[in-house]
Design a protein around this motif. Structure first.
Motif, PDB file in Angstrom:
ATOM      1  N   ILE A   4       2.038  15.098 -69.855  1.00 30.51           N
ATOM      2  CA  ILE A   4       1.760  14.699 -70.452  1.00 30.51           C
ATOM      3  C   ILE A   4       2.090  14.756 -71.904  1.00 30.51           C
ATOM      4  N   VAL A   8       2.095  11.260 -74.820  1.00 28.90           N
ATOM      5  CA  VAL A   8       0.972  11.688 -75.376  1.00 28.90           C
ATOM      6  C   VAL A   8       1.623  11.487 -77.351  1.00 28.90           C
ATOM      7  N   GLY A  31      -5.540  14.122 -66.955  1.00 30.94           N
ATOM      8  CA  GLY A  31      -5.133  13.318 -68.095  1.00 30.94           C
ATOM      9  C   GLY A  31      -6.591  13.833 -69.107  1.00 30.94           C
ATOM     10  N   ILE A  47      -4.260   8.625 -69.973  1.00 30.45           N
ATOM     11  CA  ILE A  47      -3.454   8.818 -69.790  1.00 30.45           C
ATOM     12  C   ILE A  47      -3.273   9.388 -68.202  1.00 30.45           C
ATOM     13  N   HIS A  49      -2.479  12.063 -65.197  1.00 28.47           N
ATOM     14  CA  HIS A  49      -0.490  12.159 -64.194  1.00 28.47           C
ATOM     15  C   HIS A  49      -0.551  12.615 -63.079  1.00 28.47           C
ATOM     16  N   ILE A  55       3.192   9.435 -64.241  1.00 30.48           N
ATOM     17  CA  ILE A  55       2.902   9.457 -65.734  1.00 30.48           C
ATOM     18  C   ILE A  55       2.117   7.681 -65.303  1.00 30.48           C
ATOM     19  N   LEU A  57      -0.314   4.976 -67.320  1.00 28.95           N
ATOM     20  CA  LEU A  57      -0.948   4.212 -68.186  1.00 28.95           C
ATOM     21  C   LEU A  57      -1.929   3.171 -68.518  1.00 28.95           C
ATOM     22  N   VAL A  75       1.835   0.402 -74.818  1.00 27.37           N
ATOM     23  CA  VAL A  75       2.081   1.096 -73.572  1.00 27.37           C
ATOM     24  C   VAL A  75       3.349   0.557 -73.332  1.00 27.37           C
ATOM     25  N   HIS A  78       6.750   1.916 -72.953  1.00 31.39           N
ATOM     26  CA  HIS A  78       7.703   3.568 -71.587  1.00 31.39           C
ATOM     27  C   HIS A  78       7.665   2.506 -70.962  1.00 31.39           C
ATOM     28  N   GLN A  81       7.690   4.129 -67.022  1.00 26.47           N
ATOM     29  CA  GLN A  81       6.470   4.383 -66.347  1.00 26.47           C
ATOM     30  C   GLN A  81       5.918   3.431 -66.553  1.00 26.47           C
TER      31      GLN A  81
END
Length: 309
Positions: A4, A8, A31, A47, A49, A55, A57, A75, A78, A81
């Motif tokens: 992560i 991050v 995480g 966050i 994993h 991953i 969120l 968020v 991404h 993700q």
């Protein structure tokens, strides 16, 4: 966690651009939690994993705030993700019980049902702790979270572990009465919940992860004249109480499996695959067919394959 670190770093940069301050970073078992503040509003961003989901969120905090809206934009960038918000309750209860099971689809090991009682304050603590659907977690994560739940919320849970020998006896009796696994599961949920409902004030409701459309569990409560606001809903693990129950049930299941492996010096796999059949045959060769019922749910089709029938 190395997995992560890149995301991050990227998120920290975007938060700074938005004027959102990180006032604390809290490690999670799988995480990191970022505790955030914007003007007089606070929120958290977890966050995670997972080997299964990659991953994830998860945004936590009051809905309808500016900081939450800003976080959703951060968020949402991404797209590769899996971006999630903290699940919002689909009920208005202030005090409720969630119930879930583990081991239903596994040939080896017990059938476990656990329940957990929560209120809105406990709900917040569970989300902050990192509680989620146990199917999204690895075994070591289940163990760490279950131990935290037991420590932080004593007296809020109940459960029944039906070891294979007991399970096989009960399911055989039920089959003679024209009933099946869902009837057994309904009975197990009922006994766990009945005991919880007998202690203290009645909750506003009970939420159960739905395992059949026949409302078998509801009929058991009616038959015993127990007045309870019961909801059976598919995929209920997005509720904090049900998610906690799912973690406790899985913890009890994998703990029982580990004990079985130590006792018989065999690694028992999960599920009901061809690998399970091979291990079943190995067990029968070492200990005899008469002991298969100590480790396996005998009404599964695996039994015929294990015995070559």
């Amino acid at each position: 966690m190395r997995e992560i670190e890149p995301i991050v770093a990227d998120i920290l940069g975007k938060l700074a651009q938005c004027g959102i301050q990180v006032y604390e970073q809290v490690p999670l078992p799988y995480g990191l939690q970022l505790r955030l503040i914007f003007e007089d509003e606070k929120a958290v961003l977890n966050i995670y994993h997972s080997a299964k989901k990659g991953i994830s969120l998860v945004i936590g905090g009051k809905t309808g705030t500016r900081i939450r809206s800003m976080l959703q934009e951060v968020v949402g960038g991404h797209v590769a993700q899996q971006a999630l918000q903290t699940p919002e309750s689909k009920h208005s209860w202030e005090d409720w019980i969630g119930s879930d099971e583990s081991g239903k689809g596994d040939y080896f090991g017990p059938l476990v049902v656990c329940s957990f009682r929560a209120n809105r304050e406990v709900e917040k603590e569970l989300w902050a702790m990192g509680v989620m659907d146990s199917k999204l977690l690895q075994d070591w994560q289940i163990r760490e979270l279950a131990q935290k739940i037991y420590k932080e919320f004593p007296g809020c849970m109940n459960g029944i572990v039906l070891v294979p020998k007991t399970y096989n006896r009960i399911i055989e009796d039920m089959k003679k009465q024209g009933r099946n696994l869902n009837d057994l599961l309904a009975w197990q949920h009922f006994k766990v919940l009945e005991e919880m409902l007998s202690v203290g004030n009645a909750p506003d409701g009970v939420l159960v992860d739905q395992f059949t459309s026949r409302k078998t569990l509801s009929r058991l409560f009616l038959a015993k004249e127990i007045d309870v606001n019961l909801i059976e809903r598919p995929r209920s693990e997005n509720d904090a109480a049900v998610a906690a129950a799912s973690i406790l049930a899985r913890f009890q299941y994998i703990s029982a499996m580990a004990e079985m492996s130590r006792k018989f010096k065999i690694g028992f796999p999960l599920g009901a695959s061809a690998k399970v059949d091979r291990v079943g045959r190995e067990f029968v060769q070492k200990y005899g067919v008469e002991r298969l019922g100590e480790v396996a749910k005998l009404h599964f089709k695996n039994t015929s394959r294990v015995l070559g029938e």
